[in-house]
Write a protein that holds these residues in place. Structure first.
Motif, mmCIF file in Angstrom:
data_model
loop_
_atom_site.group_PDB
_atom_site.id
_atom_site.type_symbol
_atom_site.label_atom_id
_atom_site.label_comp_id
_atom_site.label_asym_id
_atom_site.label_seq_id
_atom_site.Cartn_x
_atom_site.Cartn_y
_atom_site.Cartn_z
ATOM 1 N N ASP A 242 0.855 -1.189 0.000
ATOM 2 C CA ASP A 242 0.000 0.000 0.000
ATOM 3 C C ASP A 242 0.891 1.239 0.000
ATOM 4 O O ASP A 242 1.724 1.405 0.908
ATOM 5 C CB ASP A 242 -0.900 0.000 1.235
ATOM 6 N N THR A 243 0.719 2.093 -1.002
ATOM 7 C CA THR A 243 1.690 3.164 -1.230
ATOM 8 C C THR A 243 1.007 4.514 -1.414
ATOM 9 O O THR A 243 0.045 4.635 -2.174
ATOM 10 C CB THR A 243 2.551 2.856 -2.480
ATOM 11 N N ARG A 320 -4.676 -7.037 -3.484
ATOM 12 C CA ARG A 320 -5.596 -5.923 -3.216
ATOM 13 C C ARG A 320 -4.844 -4.721 -2.641
ATOM 14 O O ARG A 320 -5.388 -3.977 -1.832
ATOM 15 C CB ARG A 320 -6.701 -6.378 -2.262
ATOM 16 N N LYS A 321 -3.603 -4.535 -3.060
ATOM 17 C CA LYS A 321 -2.845 -3.376 -2.607
ATOM 18 C C LYS A 321 -3.458 -2.102 -3.184
ATOM 19 O O LYS A 321 -4.051 -2.115 -4.270
ATOM 20 C CB LYS A 321 -1.378 -3.490 -3.026
ATOM 21 N N VAL A 322 -3.298 -0.998 -2.458
ATOM 22 C CA VAL A 322 -3.899 0.264 -2.892
ATOM 23 C C VAL A 322 -2.819 1.343 -3.021
ATOM 24 O O VAL A 322 -1.772 1.269 -2.360
ATOM 25 C CB VAL A 322 -5.007 0.729 -1.919
ATOM 26 N N TYR A 323 -3.118 2.325 -3.868
ATOM 27 C CA TYR A 323 -2.137 3.372 -4.170
ATOM 28 C C TYR A 323 -2.841 4.724 -4.295
ATOM 29 O O TYR A 323 -3.857 4.832 -4.979
ATOM 30 C CB TYR A 323 -1.416 3.076 -5.493
ATOM 31 N N ASN A 324 -2.288 5.725 -3.645
ATOM 32 C CA ASN A 324 -2.655 7.115 -3.903
ATOM 33 C C ASN A 324 -1.494 7.777 -4.627
ATOM 34 O O ASN A 324 -0.355 7.772 -4.123
ATOM 35 C CB ASN A 324 -2.938 7.874 -2.598
ATOM 36 N N LEU A 325 -1.767 8.338 -5.789
ATOM 37 C CA LEU A 325 -0.748 9.028 -6.581
ATOM 38 C C LEU A 325 -1.046 10.520 -6.547
ATOM 39 O O LEU A 325 -2.006 10.979 -7.166
ATOM 40 C CB LEU A 325 -0.749 8.513 -8.020
ATOM 41 N N VAL A 326 -0.247 11.258 -5.823
ATOM 42 C CA VAL A 326 -0.448 12.694 -5.654
ATOM 43 C C VAL A 326 0.549 13.408 -6.556
ATOM 44 O O VAL A 326 1.753 13.368 -6.323
ATOM 45 C CB VAL A 326 -0.258 13.123 -4.186
ATOM 46 N N GLN A 327 0.027 14.044 -7.603
ATOM 47 C CA GLN A 327 0.875 14.706 -8.577
ATOM 48 C C GLN A 327 0.975 16.193 -8.271
ATOM 49 O O GLN A 327 -0.048 16.875 -8.173
ATOM 50 C CB GLN A 327 0.311 14.513 -9.983
ATOM 51 N N LEU A 328 2.179 16.672 -8.147
ATOM 52 C CA LEU A 328 2.436 18.110 -8.000
ATOM 53 C C LEU A 328 3.330 18.516 -9.160
ATOM 54 O O LEU A 328 4.441 17.997 -9.318
ATOM 55 C CB LEU A 328 3.116 18.395 -6.657
ATOM 56 N N ILE A 329 2.838 19.414 -9.994
ATOM 57 C CA ILE A 329 3.530 19.785 -11.229
ATOM 58 C C ILE A 329 3.841 21.271 -11.200
ATOM 59 O O ILE A 329 2.948 22.096 -10.976
ATOM 60 C CB ILE A 329 2.672 19.471 -12.464
ATOM 61 N N TYR A 330 5.108 21.614 -11.446
ATOM 62 C CA TYR A 330 5.458 23.030 -11.513
ATOM 63 C C TYR A 330 4.830 23.655 -12.755
ATOM 64 O O TYR A 330 4.975 23.141 -13.872
ATOM 65 C CB TYR A 330 6.973 23.221 -11.560
ATOM 66 N N ASN A 375 -12.123 2.732 -4.548
ATOM 67 C CA ASN A 375 -12.680 2.400 -5.858
ATOM 68 C C ASN A 375 -12.225 1.013 -6.302
ATOM 69 O O ASN A 375 -11.415 0.358 -5.647
ATOM 70 C CB ASN A 375 -12.298 3.467 -6.895
ATOM 71 N N GLN A 376 -12.729 0.580 -7.439
ATOM 72 C CA GLN A 376 -12.476 -0.775 -7.912
ATOM 73 C C GLN A 376 -11.007 -1.027 -8.207
ATOM 74 O O GLN A 376 -10.484 -2.113 -7.950
ATOM 75 C CB GLN A 376 -13.308 -1.057 -9.167
ATOM 76 N N ALA A 377 -10.316 -0.025 -8.733
ATOM 77 C CA ALA A 377 -8.907 -0.209 -9.086
ATOM 78 C C ALA A 377 -7.988 -0.145 -7.876
ATOM 79 O O ALA A 377 -6.847 -0.615 -7.931
ATOM 80 C CB ALA A 377 -8.486 0.850 -10.099
ATOM 81 N N GLY A 378 -8.455 0.441 -6.781
ATOM 82 C CA GLY A 378 -7.574 0.620 -5.637
ATOM 83 C C GLY A 378 -6.517 1.670 -5.883
ATOM 84 O O GLY A 378 -5.454 1.666 -5.257
ATOM 85 N N VAL A 379 -6.806 2.597 -6.807
ATOM 86 C CA VAL A 379 -5.867 3.667 -7.139
ATOM 87 C C VAL A 379 -6.631 4.975 -7.224
ATOM 88 O O VAL A 379 -7.661 5.060 -7.888
ATOM 89 C CB VAL A 379 -5.156 3.424 -8.488
ATOM 90 N N MET A 380 -6.113 6.003 -6.561
ATOM 91 C CA MET A 380 -6.642 7.347 -6.715
ATOM 92 C C MET A 380 -5.507 8.275 -7.121
ATOM 93 O O MET A 380 -4.396 8.161 -6.609
ATOM 94 C CB MET A 380 -7.276 7.843 -5.419
#
Length: 390
Positions: A242-243, A320-330, A375-380
């Motif tokens: 889980d990341t 069933r691992k889950v991931y949050n991907l927080v993108q910060l773009i200059y 959600n179904q993908a386990g990714v936000m």
């Protein structure tokens, strides 16, 4: 920390429900001060990474984080960025010209003068022009393969980074580079390598400005010439866990249609070095849906089917691992052009740092960023600009 940050943004976040906090730092030269501001805001929120991965200047920032004690990391990052952006010859220019010529034109002119100064004279503590130039050296010599030499960078890295800490402290550390002879992308990682200054320099050796760096008999260039973003390495080649990943990009894939040659050059760099971060994250979402669907199907199968060779094979690709991907773009300002990645003025550095700090503060105001996806993908995925966040 910028002095005008409201007090409520300085509150430390609760430890998020993930096994790993990953900090992924893209390459982008002088724009890398943005990542320093991001890290400062994350540190204030108590979100210290378990894994840092970087390419090019992202590799340098990663090493400054992993190679110092938590209480010293922000200080060391700022010390590095202040040391390489101090140039008395041009500091007066950045103070005076914008006052004489208001608006973007004055700022653009001072930026161009600063970048020209770097191109001609290098950056203190980082790189210097070769004297004589590469054309005056014999073919086959290291001096014939680049316009600048980086002896000063090695000294800076050795002075500011505790490499024993990188290799022994427990925070996973990865930097990407390209094997010059094979063209293969390589990650130097603390799980497989003993990291030294040469690995950071290899990841930062962008041709033709810098010569390839020799490591164990092979030569390496900046990883950004193949992929400027370590997202795929962490998500697809790291352990399944889980990341919560903070992806800090210095180049925006989205932009306006260029209107002249200067804007064409700027836009070309942005597209080239943005490295299709969103495409990679979308592809990862698709693979996650498959993993979750497999896990659900396998759970419903009779035991004999789950234990057969085919079932065992599928089980290795199901979880069933889950991931949050927080993108910060200059997001570059209007006055910045194609030289923004080698415009090392103090004023621009401070602006980039503040932008990273405030982008992170605003993003962390949204509690869902630190919550497990349902959600179904386990990714936000979260993007300050695309999602219309504050």
């Amino acid at each position: 920390m910028p002095k005008d940050v409201p007090k409520k943004t300085r509150q430390r976040a609760e430890q998020p429900p993930f096994d790993c906090i990953a900090l992924l730092l893209q390459g982008g030269g002088a724009l890398g001060a943005y990542q320093g501001g991001v890290y400062e805001a994350l540190a204030e929120a108590g979100l210290e990474p378990d894994w840092v991965a970087g390419i090019s200047v992202g590799a340098i920032n990663s090493a400054l984080i992993a190679g110092n004690a938590p209480e010293l990391r922000v200080q060391r990052l700022r010390q590095f960025w202040q040391s390489i952006t101090s140039d008395p010859r041009w500091d007066w220019c950045h103070s005076l010209l914008p006052q004489l010529m208001k608006g973007d034109f004055g700022q653009s002119l001072t930026n161009q003068l600063s970048a020209a100064s770097v191109a001609c004279g290098g950056v203190a503590g980082f790189f210097a022009p070769r004297m004589p130039g590469p054309w005056m050296h014999p073919t086959g010599s290291p001096q014939a393969t680049s316009y600048y030499e980086c002896d000063a960078l090695r000294l800076t890295l050795e002075r500011m980074i505790d490499f024993d800490r990188i290799n022994e402290a427990g925070m996973r550390f990865s930097v990407g580079a390209v094997n010059v002879r094979s063209g293969n992308f390589v990650y130097f990682d603390t799980t497989t390598h003993h990291i030294g200054p040469e690995h950071i320099m290899a990841s930062s050796a962008l041709p033709p400005a810098f010569s390839p760096v020799e490591i164990d008999g092979e030569h390496y260039w900046d990883g950004g010439i193949v992929s400027n973003t370590p997202l795929q390495w962490v998500l697809e080649y790291g352990p399944r866990q889980d990341t919560l990943a903070f992806q800090i990009d210095l180049w925006s894939a989205r932009g306006e249609l260029p209107r002249n040659m200067a804007e064409v050059m700027t836009r070309q760099k942005e597209i080239q070095y943005s490295s299709r971060t969103r495409a990679n994250s979308d592809r990862f979402k698709d693979s996650q849906r498959v993993r979750h669907a497999l896990a659900s199907i396998l759970q419903r199968l009779p035991e004999e089917l789950r234990n057969c060779p085919e079932g065992q094979f599928l089980s290795h690709n199901a979880d069933r691992k889950v991931y949050n991907l927080v993108q910060l773009i200059y997001r570059a300002r209007q006055c910045e052009d194609s030289s923004k990645d080698y415009e090392f003025s103090r004023r621009s550095m401070e602006e980039h740092w503040r932008a990273g700090y405030y982008d992170t503060v605003r993003t962390l105001r949204h509690p869902e960023v630190l919550e497990r996806p349902r959600n179904q993908a386990g990714v936000m995925t979260f993007d300050l600009a695309r999602d219309g966040r504050e």
